[in-house]
Write an enzyme that holds these catalytic residues in place. Structure first.
Site, PDB file in Angstrom:
ATOM      1  N   ASP A 158      -6.625  -1.805   3.288  1.00  0.00           N
ATOM      2  CA  ASP A 158      -6.966  -0.870   4.355  1.00  0.00           C
ATOM      3  C   ASP A 158      -7.280  -1.707   5.588  1.00  0.00           C
ATOM      4  OD1 ASP A 158      -7.441   1.665   5.261  1.00  0.00           O
ATOM      5  OD2 ASP A 158      -9.488   1.792   4.502  1.00  0.00           O
TER       6      ASP A 158
ATOM      7  N   ARG B 263       0.834  -1.199   0.000  1.00  0.00           N
ATOM      8  CA  ARG B 263       0.000   0.000   0.000  1.00  0.00           C
ATOM      9  C   ARG B 263       0.864   1.241   0.000  1.00  0.00           C
ATOM     10  NH1 ARG B 263      -4.972   2.044   3.785  1.00  0.00           N
ATOM     11  NH2 ARG B 263      -4.716   4.237   3.344  1.00  0.00           N
TER      12      ARG B 263
HETATM   13  N1  ROI Z   1     -16.027   1.701  -0.164  1.00  0.00           N
HETATM   14  C1  ROI Z   1     -16.300   0.419   0.089  1.00  0.00           C
HETATM   15  N2  ROI Z   1     -17.389  -0.130  -0.442  1.00  0.00           N
HETATM   16  N3  ROI Z   1     -15.499  -0.343   0.888  1.00  0.00           N
HETATM   17  C2  ROI Z   1     -14.366   0.187   1.456  1.00  0.00           C
HETATM   18  O1  ROI Z   1     -13.636  -0.519   2.177  1.00  0.00           O
HETATM   19  C3  ROI Z   1     -14.065   1.541   1.215  1.00  0.00           C
HETATM   20  N4  ROI Z   1     -12.972   2.127   1.772  1.00  0.00           N
HETATM   21  C4  ROI Z   1     -12.674   3.394   1.582  1.00  0.00           C
HETATM   22  C5  ROI Z   1     -13.560   4.299   0.771  1.00  0.00           C
HETATM   23  C6  ROI Z   1     -12.749   4.967  -0.310  1.00  0.00           C
HETATM   24  C7  ROI Z   1     -14.141   5.346   1.717  1.00  0.00           C
HETATM   25  N5  ROI Z   1     -14.668   3.591   0.152  1.00  0.00           N
HETATM   26  C8  ROI Z   1     -14.935   2.282   0.383  1.00  0.00           C
HETATM   27  O2  ROI Z   1     -11.611   3.910   2.157  1.00  0.00           O
END
Ligand code: ROI
Length: 165
Positions: free
Chosen positions: A97, A85
């Site tokens: 993340d 990342r």
């Molecule tokens: N949207 C979804 N569906 N799942 C995520 O883990 C996710 N993570 C993010 C952002 C960009 C806000 N959108 C996301 O960081």
């Protein structure tokens, strides 16, 4: 020992492999035991600017750890970095993340860490997998998970597989 919930998300570089590798890495953390994992869920990217992004895969893990919250955060950041990342823009696409959703029943507010996670109550892709493995949990300062979930029922999310990797 503290029970914690960690959210995993990926929408780049083979998301399923990213989640599987992250689960292994978390399982291998010192002084930490993996207790439960949700299924893997797919959803459209939640974005600020409606710029198109790949769908995300998300899951939640329950762990028991002797690590304090900030050392746990450091360990998770290290796993993110090891899986390639780079620090991109906020709300941008990401390889991996890892977020601390809950750390026992503590409310933590430091420069680096806000627990419960600040967006927890707005994100079905976090609430639904969390609810799957922790129906009866109470969130400090919040309503029940069931109440939070029913308040955001408009976000589409589908279970794609068990989290076996
Ligand atoms: N949207 C979804 N569906 N799942 C995520 O883990 C996710 N993570 C993010 C952002 C960009 C806000 N959108 C996301 O960081």
């Amino acid at each position: 020992m503290t029970i914690c919930y960690i959210a995993l998300g990926s929408n780049l570089n083979q998301p399923l492999q990213q989640l599987n590798a992250a689960k292994q890495a978390i399982n291998n953390l010192a002084e930490t035991k993996l207790l439960a994992c949700s299924s893997i869920y797919q959803s459209q990217a939640l974005t600020l600017d409606n710029e198109p992004q790949n769908d995300y895969l998300n899951a939640v893990l329950e762990i028991e750890t002797e690590l304090a919250a900030e050392p746990l955060l450091d360990a998770l950041l290290k796993i993110e970095t090891e899986q390639g990342r780079s620090r991109q823009k906020r709300w941008g696409a990401r390889t991996l993340d890892l977020d601390i959703l809950l750390y026992g029943d503590q409310c933590i507010q430091t420069k680096r860490l806000t627990v419960p996670h600040i967006e927890l109550e707005n994100r079905k892709f976090v609430l639904l997998p969390l609810f799957q493995i922790a129906q009866n949990i109470s969130i400090p300062g919040e309503r029940t998970l069931k109440e939070l979930l029913s308040a955001i029922s408009d976000q589409k999310i589908v279970k794609v597989s068990e989290f076996n990797g």
